[in-house]
Design an enzyme around this catalytic site. Sequence first.
Site, PDB file in Angstrom:
ATOM      1  N   CYS A   1      35.303  45.526  38.188  1.00 48.52           N
ATOM      2  CA  CYS A   1      33.860  45.824  38.555  1.00 48.52           C
ATOM      3  C   CYS A   1      32.897  46.492  37.779  1.00 48.52           C
ATOM      4  CB  CYS A   1      34.371  46.949  39.804  1.00 48.52           C
ATOM      5  SG  CYS A   1      36.033  47.433  39.936  1.00 48.52           S
TER       6      CYS A   1
ATOM      7  N   ARG B   1      47.184  45.757  33.383  1.00 46.20           N
ATOM      8  CA  ARG B   1      47.440  47.236  34.246  1.00 46.20           C
ATOM      9  C   ARG B   1      49.198  47.280  33.705  1.00 46.20           C
ATOM     10  NH1 ARG B   1      45.109  46.194  40.053  1.00 46.20           N
ATOM     11  NH2 ARG B   1      43.001  45.565  39.511  1.00 46.20           N
TER      12      ARG B   1
ATOM     13  N   GLN C   1      42.617  37.816  39.211  1.00 43.82           N
ATOM     14  CA  GLN C   1      42.307  38.147  40.695  1.00 43.82           C
ATOM     15  C   GLN C   1      41.221  37.014  41.172  1.00 43.82           C
ATOM     16  OE1 GLN C   1      41.427  42.164  41.123  1.00 43.82           O
ATOM     17  NE2 GLN C   1      43.249  42.266  42.348  1.00 43.82           N
TER      18      GLN C   1
ATOM     19  N   ASP D   1      38.577  37.790  42.263  1.00 43.20           N
ATOM     20  CA  ASP D   1      37.977  38.980  42.270  1.00 43.20           C
ATOM     21  C   ASP D   1      36.568  38.738  42.693  1.00 43.20           C
ATOM     22  OD1 ASP D   1      37.597  41.740  42.507  1.00 43.20           O
ATOM     23  OD2 ASP D   1      37.491  41.886  40.215  1.00 43.20           O
TER      24      ASP D   1
ATOM     25  N   HIS E   1      32.727  40.833  43.726  1.00 41.79           N
ATOM     26  CA  HIS E   1      31.874  41.877  43.854  1.00 41.79           C
ATOM     27  C   HIS E   1      30.611  41.545  44.651  1.00 41.79           C
ATOM     28  CE1 HIS E   1      34.675  43.512  41.224  1.00 41.79           C
ATOM     29  NE2 HIS E   1      34.737  44.623  42.101  1.00 41.79           N
TER      30      HIS E   1
ATOM     31  N   LYS F   1      38.009  50.426  54.271  1.00 48.82           N
ATOM     32  CA  LYS F   1      38.400  48.864  53.618  1.00 48.82           C
ATOM     33  C   LYS F   1      39.043  48.307  54.951  1.00 48.82           C
ATOM     34  CE  LYS F   1      42.905  50.298  52.079  1.00 48.82           C
ATOM     35  NZ  LYS F   1      43.845  50.645  50.777  1.00 48.82           N
TER      36      LYS F   1
ATOM     37  N   HIS G   1      34.049  45.237  47.291  1.00 52.63           N
ATOM     38  CA  HIS G   1      35.039  44.724  46.147  1.00 52.63           C
ATOM     39  C   HIS G   1      35.802  43.888  47.320  1.00 52.63           C
ATOM     40  CE1 HIS G   1      34.863  48.277  43.507  1.00 52.63           C
ATOM     41  NE2 HIS G   1      34.191  48.832  44.496  1.00 52.63           N
TER      42      HIS G   1
END
Lengths: 584, 584
Positions: A274, A303, A321, A323, A325, A405, A451
Site C-alpha cells: 500500500c 512478513r 498477493q 493485491d 488499491h 471491511k 485495499h
Amino acid sequence: MAAFDLDTIRHSSAHLMAQAIARLWPNEQVQFGVGPVIENGFYYDVEMDHKLTEEDLKAIEAEMKKIIKEKLPIERRVMEKEEAISFFKDQGQELKVELINSFDAGEEISCYQQGEFIDLCRGPHVDKTSDLPIAFKLLNVAGAYWRGDEKRQMLQRVYAACFKDKKQLKEHLHFIEEAKKRDHRKLGKELELFHFERVAPASPFFMPKGAMVYNQLVDFMRRVYREYGYDEVITPQVLDSDLWQTSGHYDHYKENMYFSNIDDREYAVKPMNCPCHMLMFAHYKYSYRDLPLRYADFGRLHRYEKAGAVAGLTRVRTFCQDDAHIFIEMDGIQAEIQKLMEMFFICYEHFGFKNIKVNLSTRPEKKAGDDATWDKAESALKQALEASGHEYSIKEGDGAFYGPKIDVEISDALNRYHQLGTIQLDFQLPERFNLKYTNKDGHESRPVVIHRALLGSLERFIGVYLEHVGGAFPFWLAPEQAVIVPVNNANHLEYAQKLYKELHDLSYRVRVDDRNESMGYKTRQIQKSKAPFMLVIGDKEMENDSVSIRSYGAKFATSISTSELKENFAELNKDLIPEALRKS
Amino acid sequence: MAAFDLDTIRHSSAHLMAQAIARLWPNEQVQFGVGPVIENGFYYDVEMDHKLTEEDLKAIEAEMKKIIKEKLPIERRVMEKEEAISFFKDQGQELKVELINSFDAGEEISCYQQGEFIDLCRGPHVDKTSDLPIAFKLLNVAGAYWRGDEKRQMLQRVYAACFKDKKQLKEHLHFIEEAKKRDHRKLGKELELFHFERVAPASPFFMPKGAMVYNQLVDFMRRVYREYGYDEVITPQVLDSDLWQTSGHYDHYKENMYFSNIDDREYAVKPMNCPCHMLMFAHYKYSYRDLPLRYADFGRLHRYEKAGAVAGLTRVRTFCQDDAHIFIEMDGIQAEIQKLMEMFFICYEHFGFKNIKVNLSTRPEKKAGDDATWDKAESALKQALEASGHEYSIKEGDGAFYGPKIDVEISDALNRYHQLGTIQLDFQLPERFNLKYTNKDGHESRPVVIHRALLGSLERFIGVYLEHVGGAFPFWLAPEQAVIVPVNNANHLEYAQKLYKELHDLSYRVRVDDRNESMGYKTRQIQKSKAPFMLVIGDKEMENDSVSIRSYGAKFATSISTSELKENFAELNKDLIPEALRKS
C-alpha cells in the site's frame, strides 16, 4: 442416559482419559496440566517420564472404556483456596497447585471426583462415567509448553476426537483421513510442486510444476483485471523507514518486518504494497475523471512469523498477493463494491467453491474519522451487498480503526471454511499521504482508498486449492495437461512425438513418456502425477489417427480421433477465463 | 599545421581552457586541479568562488579562440621537485603543490608554459596555441570532489567536446543532442513509464505503462523458453548466511548484499539466484536422461551500489534478470552453447539490434579446476561459436576463476555498444554444493553449471531499449497500441466505443480519447505518447465501417476498413514471438 450437551461429554471424557492414564502408570507421579474441550474433541496435557506411544493410546482407550463400565459416580466438591492448595500438594499435583495459586483469593474452587481420581475443574460434568458414550478416539500426542511458555517444561498433549455417537465419530475420522490424504504439504512433495529448505524457513521453493501453477494463477488474475479496468504496477521492495513512519507500519507492524541498514539509514523489506501505491498516486495529478484508479501489484511481500506459527503454504514468511488499491471518490464506493462482489463471486465459482460467506465488519469503538463518514461508508457497503443479492452477516465493531471491511470465506471440498477475499475501506492512508484529486467543481478532494485481494496470498491459495481439488488441478491450471505414451518406442514413438509437437504448438503443456518401462508402471506413475489426461498410442491409434484417452481417475480409456482430441482440449481451455467474462 | 594526434590536441585544448579561465577571472585565485583527456574531449577541474554558468562557458570559448589567434608558443620546462613546489606555491596553486608532493622523490617534473600561463604537465603538447583547431565545445559544468574523495572540497569540472575538425565536432554534438532526446530517464518520465522516489534510491517504481512493457518482456522470454526447454522456478529472496557461505558470496560479494537478523540468525536478501537453483538440483535425484536441466527464474535481486554509481534504469539496486541455470554433462556443453547462440541471435535481431559482438573470455591466471577441464571447456565453447558461424573475439585470461565465459554486446541506434547477454561456465558451484547425477554407466558424476542471461537485467534492458527505439516501442511491446479518437463525442463516440470493444476483445491494448479537447491537441498528445497508431472516427468512417489511421511519426493518415485494420494488427502481433520460432 440424560441428555448432556456435547461440551460436557467432551469435558468429562477428558477427565476419563486422565484417570485412565493415572491408572496405567501408577508408579509414575503423572502431573496433570489442563484438559480443555476443543473443536471436535479435547486434549489433556500431562507430564510424565514415559513417552506415550501409539500403543499406549490404545491401552488408554481400553482403560477408559473399562472405567465407563465401572459406572463411577462423578461428584463435585468445593474447597477454600488454601484447602485446595494443600490437597493437591498432597496429591503431588504441582501444576494444579500453580493453577490454584493464580486464582483470585476468595474464589470458590471446585473439584470433581470419580472413583480414586479427583481433578480441579469448574464443571459441569455428566453424573457418572457410564453416562459417557463410547464415541472417542485418541488421535496423537504432541509437545506443548506448560502454560504456552517456551521457558517452562514441555508436556505431552494427548489429542482426542469425541462426539455424541459413533456415527459422528466415524464421519469425523473419515474426514481426518481425507484431510491427511489431501494435506497440501504431502501433495506438494508428491506432485513435485514445492518444498522447503533449512536456509529459508517458511519460504517455499516452487519447482517447475509449482511455478507453472503459480504463474497460471497470476495470468488468470491479469485476464480478470483486464476486464475490470485494473492497471498493474511494479514497486520496490526495500524502502526507507521514513515511509513506514508515514504509513503507520513502523508503529503498528514493526515486529513483523525485516530491517537492513544501507548508507547509514534504516530500510525495511516491504510487508505490504500500500505505501508504494500511495506514493505513486501522489506523484501525479489526477482529476475525478481518472477515478476510480486501480493499481494491482503482485509484488513479493515479507512478513515475519514466529517459527512455531508457520505451516506449509498456509502460513509463510514470504508471499505475493493479488493485491490492488483502488483510489475512489466517496460517492463511487457503492458501485465499486458491487463490481468487486461480482468479480469475487465469478472467480470463486470458477474455482469450484460452492459455499461463499460474506461478512461485513463495522466501526470499532476506537476508530479514526467522524461518524458521518462511517455512516456513509457502512451504508454504501450494505447497499452494495444488498444490490449484489448475496446474503451477508454483520460483525458489529469488527472493522479496522481506519475503515469498515468486507471479508469473504469459501468452503472447500471437506466443508472447511477459509477466508480468501478481503475488501477494506481506508480513510487513514489518504490522510497520512495527503492524497488529493481535483473534483468535479475544480476543487481539491481527498480520495478514499480500497485495499482488496481476491485470492489473497497466492501461496496460501495454492495450499487451500490443492486440498480442495486433492491435487488434481483442472485442465487449464494443470502443470502438465497430458502425457503421451507410445505402446512401444520402436513402432509408436515417432507418431507420439508428432502428436506432441502438434499439441505443444497449440500451446498445451504435454510430455511424451518414452522411458523403457512397462505400460502398467507408466499408467500408475501418470495417475499418481494427477495429469488430467493420459494419451496412449498403439498400432490401432496410428492407423486411425486417433488416441486412446484416459482421464485422471477414470477406470477405462476411450478412443477418439486426434481432431476430436484437439476440439476437446480447446473446449477445456476456455476455462482460462471464467465463463461470465468470456468473449462471444 | 603539423599533424598532432587527437589526444595531444585535446590535452593542449584543456590547457587553453584553463588559461582562458585564469584570464577571465583575474581577481579570483583560481585553483587548478587536473585536466585529463577523456572520450570525445577533455575536462578541467577548477576551484573558484564564482559558480560558472552557461554564459560563462561561451565567454571562455571566445577567450580560447582569442588565445589561439595570439599564436603563443608552448614551451616545456623541467624542474626539480623542490623547485616545482616552491614555484607553484608562489603561484598560489595549492592543488598542484599537493599533486607534486605525491610524486616520487627525484622524479623529473615538467611544466608547459604558454604566454603568462604555466601548468604542471607530462605533455606532449602542440607547438603553439595556433596549432589548435577551433573544434571544441564547452558542454557543461558538474561538481567533482578533489581527488575523488568525498571528504575533500568540491571542485567545478568543466567538460568539453574536442575533435580534429569542425565536421567531427558537429557530428558528435548531433549525437549528444540525439542521446539527450533519447535519454531513457527523460523518456521514462514523459511516457509515464517509471519514476524514482526518495525513500527507495535506485529502485524504480514502474507505473502501469512501464509495468506493461516489463511484463510483456517477461512473457516474451517465457514464450522463447517454451521452445528451448526451460522450466521456470520461483525461489525465496531472504536466505540464511550459511547458504552464502557455501556459495562463496559471503566471502566475495558481501559489500553488495543487504543483511537482516531473524530469530538471532543472519540472513541476506539474495543478490543472485544461483545458490537457490543449486539447492533445488540437490533436492532431487537426477540422471543423465534428465540433463540438460534448465531452471529459469525472474526472481527479484538486490545488489547494493554506491549512491554515486547508480543512474536511471541502467544501474539500479534492485532488478530482475531473465536468469537461468543449466545443469549439464561436460559432453553436452558444445551442443548447448550452439543452442544458446541461436537463441541469443534470434532474440537480439527480433529487437532490431543489428550489430552483435561476441567475446570469449578464457582462463585467468588464478583459476579453479585443472587445465584438462579448462582445455575441454574452452575448446567446446570455441567449436560451438565456430559452428554457429558468428565472428568472435578472444579475451585471453578474462574468464572468471570458476570457468570461461561468452559475453554478447549489441549496438544501439546511436552505435553505442551495450553488453546484454552472458554465458558463463561454472565448475565451482557444483563442487561447493556437491551436486551429483547418475551418468550413463550408473555412476555418480558432477554436472557443469551454465549461468546465462539474454536480456540481462530487465530494468537495464528497458533503459537500453527505450533509447534504442527513442521511446517508440514496436506494436507488440507498446503499452498502448492504439488510441481511438471520435471527431466529436456527440456523433462518433458510440461507434468509437464499439470499435474499442472489438479491439479489446481481440486482446489489443487500446483506449478511447473522449476528452473535450480539440483534434489538434489530442493528435499532439498521442504523438507525444508514441502510441503506434491513432485511429480517428468521423462521419465518413462510420459510413464506410473504416478508420482513419495514422502511424506514429507519420505526417498523414490513411483510410482503411476496420476488417483490414484487424488483419494489420494481427499481422503486427505475430511479433510476439520471433519469426524463426513461429508455428507454421
